[in-house]
Write a protein that holds these residues in place. Structure first.
Motif, PDB file in Angstrom:
ATOM      1  N   PHE A  41       0.680  -1.127  -0.022  1.00 24.82           N
ATOM      2  CA  PHE A  41       0.148  -0.159  -0.012  1.00 24.82           C
ATOM      3  C   PHE A  41       0.939   1.160  -0.028  1.00 24.82           C
ATOM      4  CE2 PHE A  41      -2.345   3.328   2.314  1.00 24.82           C
ATOM      5  CZ  PHE A  41      -3.394   3.517   1.439  1.00 24.82           C
ATOM      6  N   GLU A  42       2.110   1.260   0.842  1.00 21.30           N
ATOM      7  CA  GLU A  42       3.085   2.452   0.621  1.00 21.30           C
ATOM      8  C   GLU A  42       3.489   2.887  -0.585  1.00 21.30           C
ATOM      9  OE1 GLU A  42       7.118   3.469   2.454  1.00 21.30           O
ATOM     10  OE2 GLU A  42       5.874   2.226   3.825  1.00 21.30           O
ATOM     11  N   GLU A  43       3.308   1.826  -1.586  1.00 23.17           N
ATOM     12  CA  GLU A  43       3.721   2.367  -2.988  1.00 23.17           C
ATOM     13  C   GLU A  43       2.702   3.078  -3.472  1.00 23.17           C
ATOM     14  OE1 GLU A  43       4.433  -1.215  -5.052  1.00 23.17           O
ATOM     15  OE2 GLU A  43       5.887  -1.989  -3.770  1.00 23.17           O
ATOM     16  N   TYR A  44       1.670   3.189  -3.179  1.00 28.33           N
ATOM     17  CA  TYR A  44       0.341   3.881  -3.688  1.00 28.33           C
ATOM     18  C   TYR A  44       0.281   5.430  -3.382  1.00 28.33           C
ATOM     19  CZ  TYR A  44      -4.502   4.329  -5.797  1.00 28.33           C
ATOM     20  OH  TYR A  44      -5.420   4.847  -6.402  1.00 28.33           O
ATOM     21  N   LEU A  45       1.083   5.637  -2.145  1.00 28.94           N
ATOM     22  CA  LEU A  45       1.080   7.045  -1.539  1.00 28.94           C
ATOM     23  C   LEU A  45       1.169   8.278  -2.511  1.00 28.94           C
ATOM     24  CD1 LEU A  45       2.471   6.457   1.861  1.00 28.94           C
ATOM     25  CD2 LEU A  45       0.161   6.174   1.229  1.00 28.94           C
ATOM     26  N   PRO A  46       2.146   8.167  -3.516  1.00 22.68           N
ATOM     27  CA  PRO A  46       2.458   9.397  -4.395  1.00 22.68           C
ATOM     28  C   PRO A  46       0.999   9.546  -5.235  1.00 22.68           C
ATOM     29  CG  PRO A  46       4.359   7.965  -4.425  1.00 22.68           C
ATOM     30  CD  PRO A  46       3.150   7.209  -3.568  1.00 22.68           C
ATOM     31  N   GLU A  47       0.281   8.485  -5.749  1.00 22.83           N
ATOM     32  CA  GLU A  47      -0.743   8.651  -6.568  1.00 22.83           C
ATOM     33  C   GLU A  47      -1.806   9.245  -5.322  1.00 22.83           C
ATOM     34  OE1 GLU A  47      -1.374   8.005  -9.709  1.00 22.83           O
ATOM     35  OE2 GLU A  47       0.729   7.564  -9.588  1.00 22.83           O
ATOM     36  N   LEU A  48      -2.034   8.823  -4.147  1.00 22.42           N
ATOM     37  CA  LEU A  48      -2.907   9.650  -3.360  1.00 22.42           C
ATOM     38  C   LEU A  48      -2.652  11.070  -3.236  1.00 22.42           C
ATOM     39  CD1 LEU A  48      -3.642   6.724  -0.864  1.00 22.42           C
ATOM     40  CD2 LEU A  48      -4.738   7.386  -2.757  1.00 22.42           C
ATOM     41  N   LYS A  49      -1.394  11.464  -2.940  1.00 24.24           N
ATOM     42  CA  LYS A  49      -1.184  12.705  -2.959  1.00 24.24           C
ATOM     43  C   LYS A  49      -1.420  13.613  -4.204  1.00 24.24           C
ATOM     44  CE  LYS A  49       1.211  16.318  -1.408  1.00 24.24           C
ATOM     45  NZ  LYS A  49       0.962  16.954  -0.244  1.00 24.24           N
ATOM     46  N   LYS A  50      -1.122  12.986  -5.429  1.00 24.19           N
ATOM     47  CA  LYS A  50      -1.446  13.499  -6.533  1.00 24.19           C
ATOM     48  C   LYS A  50      -3.099  13.808  -6.680  1.00 24.19           C
ATOM     49  CE  LYS A  50       2.081  11.607  -9.674  1.00 24.19           C
ATOM     50  NZ  LYS A  50       2.460  10.331 -10.601  1.00 24.19           N
ATOM     51  N   MET A  51      -3.750  12.857  -6.257  1.00 26.26           N
ATOM     52  CA  MET A  51      -5.170  13.232  -6.130  1.00 26.26           C
ATOM     53  C   MET A  51      -5.498  14.098  -5.279  1.00 26.26           C
ATOM     54  SD  MET A  51      -6.625   9.128  -6.176  1.00 26.26           S
ATOM     55  CE  MET A  51      -8.444   9.726  -6.393  1.00 26.26           C
ATOM     56  N   GLY A  52      -4.792  14.671  -4.391  1.00 28.98           N
ATOM     57  CA  GLY A  52      -5.355  15.454  -3.421  1.00 28.98           C
ATOM     58  C   GLY A  52      -5.955  15.336  -2.237  1.00 28.98           C
ATOM     59  N   VAL A  53      -5.766  13.845  -1.980  1.00 30.29           N
ATOM     60  CA  VAL A  53      -6.229  13.216  -0.569  1.00 30.29           C
ATOM     61  C   VAL A  53      -5.537  14.012   0.578  1.00 30.29           C
ATOM     62  CG1 VAL A  53      -6.162  11.464   0.804  1.00 30.29           C
ATOM     63  CG2 VAL A  53      -6.744  11.220  -1.454  1.00 30.29           C
ATOM     64  N   GLY A  54      -6.110  14.371   1.611  1.00 32.16           N
ATOM     65  CA  GLY A  54      -5.774  14.939   2.924  1.00 32.16           C
ATOM     66  C   GLY A  54      -5.593  14.086   4.022  1.00 32.16           C
ATOM     67  N   VAL A  55      -6.413  13.319   4.162  1.00 38.06           N
ATOM     68  CA  VAL A  55      -6.383  12.272   5.276  1.00 38.06           C
ATOM     69  C   VAL A  55      -6.610  10.984   4.782  1.00 38.06           C
ATOM     70  CG1 VAL A  55      -8.699  12.835   6.148  1.00 38.06           C
ATOM     71  CG2 VAL A  55      -7.056  11.663   7.728  1.00 38.06           C
ATOM     72  N   ILE A  56      -5.593   9.655   5.278  1.00 31.77           N
ATOM     73  CA  ILE A  56      -5.879   8.471   4.970  1.00 31.77           C
ATOM     74  C   ILE A  56      -6.354   7.894   6.021  1.00 31.77           C
ATOM     75  CG2 ILE A  56      -4.856   6.238   4.317  1.00 31.77           C
ATOM     76  CD1 ILE A  56      -2.770   7.957   2.621  1.00 31.77           C
TER      77      ILE A  56
END
Length: 444
Positions: free
Chosen positions: A53-68
């Motif tokens: 799951f950690e590998e996906y974090l840059p994609e979530l950042k690109k999407m504009g996610v604020g809190v996981i």
């Protein structure tokens, strides 16, 4: 007849406003323009691990996610386990990490990586019950509710894999708060999503929030709709009522006027400072009621956009950005099938708009919705939100037939930009033709 209905509606609104709850909650600064992402580690990948799951974090950042929000990470009980892997919510140890997902070091690394991306992280917390084989069942049986024969009891009959805790016990309360503190102090978490929060006494949550905030300002999400939970303890509750209204509209059982009545009625009772979580799916809905495509049909995108623009914090459940059409198995490994889908770009635009447009911010930081009266109030839902120098207008055809939006409301005057297409010079005051379930967003 219309005058009578208007009088009744006004009385209803006045009654709801007078019953509005209080709120002393001080939200963490970072939450004011955040969107939330629910991470299901077991189903993210075939590996089902923190590392993957950690590998996906840059994609979530690109999407504009604020809190996981990460679903429960604790070890799962084996006694009376459901399925092969069991329910995440049958906790066997409050201060340990489920080896199914990785090691404590792996989770430390994941939390640090989330923070390094500029995002925040909360974990699921199950305070109402434990697994049958939690150590407390042997060392502190007095922590639990018992039936007339002295046996442990599930909170509800269907939850046969867990047993209910007794919050009449002061030592249990202290132990539970210490366990919450453990994750803040040792892992630098930013808060908790609290499972079936209304089944635990509100005064416990009030005490927990006070003590946790002394370590660091935390963010607390309650899986509940009860307003008293947001008076002193929780930043946000579930907008379950929206889900119900939207589902009925998608099925043709209700219309736009019913959504307006809900907003003017029950929803008006929530304090303007209180956050509400708006969503078209989550782990419970997906697994037990079907995907958003099953429940909302052709109206999925309409309500996706509405959940991102009405007052509240939008939730994206893992896989929605890939257009996941599978109801995920809750007790087994059932990985999401990842694929390109237009919803990734749509969520990205909406999340970034929320970050920058003050009208869309959460609670008192954002603009209060002003409903716009239209020529077709039964099927067209329209509103404006304004804050500082920002304004957003949302126009939604909540029906399966083509409709025309028209209104002479002065709030529509001026030149707008479509934030999804980038087209400027758009008018909101001219009649707008809308196809079935079509929507229009305009900002300035």
């Amino acid at each position: 007849m219309k005058k009578t209905l208007l009088a009744l509606l006004c009385a209803f609104i006045t009654s709801a406003a007078s019953a509005q709850s209080v709120s002393t909650v001080v939200h963490p600064e970072w939450s004011k323009n955040a969107a939330i992402y629910e991470a299901n580690i077991r189903q993210y990948s075939p590996e089902g691990s923190f590392k993957k799951f950690e590998e996906y974090l840059p994609e979530l950042k690109k999407m504009g996610v604020g809190v996981i929000w990460i679903m429960p990470i604790n070890p799962i009980g084996k006694v009376n386990r459901k399925g092969t892997l069991g329910s995440y919510y049958a906790v066997a140890d409050y201060t340990a990490v489920n080896p199914e997902f990785g090691t404590p070091e792996d989770f430390h690394h994941l939390v640090n990586a989330i923070h390094a991306q500029g995002m925040k992280v909360i974990i699921d917390w199950v305070a109402n019950h434990t697994a049958w084989d939690h150590p407390w069942a042997k060392t502190h049986p007095e922590y639990y509710i018992h039936d007339a024969k002295g046996n442990f009891v599930p909170p509800v009959p269907d939850w046969a894999d867990v047993i209910k805790l007794d919050y009449g016990n002061a030592q249990l309360r202290s132990e539970m708060i210490n366990a919450l503190k453990y994750w803040i102090s040792n892992y630098d978490l930013d808060g908790f999503r609290c499972d079936v929060a209304a089944m635990v006494p509100t005064d416990f949550w009030n005490d927990a929030r006070t003590q946790l905030d002394q370590i660091k300002p935390v963010f607390m999400l309650a899986e509940a709709t009860e307003r008293d939970l947001q008076e002193h303890a929780f930043d946000m509750t579930y907008g379950w009522q929206f889900k119900d209204v939207w589902g009925d509209i998608a099925k043709g059982k209700k219309n736009a006027a019913d959504l307006v009545a809900y907003l003017h009625g029950e929803e008006a009772g929530y304090n303007p400072n209180s956050y509400r979580m708006l969503h078209t799916s989550n782990h419970d809905l997906n697994s037990w009621e079907g995907t958003e495509f099953d429940r909302l049909g052709d109206a999925v995108e309409t309500f996706l956009v509405l959940s991102n623009t009405l007052k509240g914090m939008p939730l994206l459940y893992q896989g929605q950005e890939a257009g996941n059409t599978k109801a995920l198995d809750f007790f087994e490994r059932d990985p999401i099938i990842w694929k390109d889908h237009p919803y990734r770009a749509l969520y990205t635009k909406l999340f970034h708009l929320k970050q920058t447009n003050h009208a869309l911010w959460n609670g008192l930081a954002g603009g209060q919705p002003q409903l716009i009266k239209t020529a077709d109030d039964d099927h067209i839902f329209a509103f404006s939100r304004s804050k500082d120098n920002d304004q957003i207008i949302g126009i939604f055809n909540l029906s399966d037939k083509a409709r025309k939006f028209s209104s002479n409301d002065p709030i529509l005057q001026g030149s707008f930009t479509d934030p999804l297409t980038g087209q400027s010079g758009q008018s909101a005051s001219a009649p707008i033709e809308l196809k079935a379930w079509e929507y229009r967003l305009l900002v300035k």
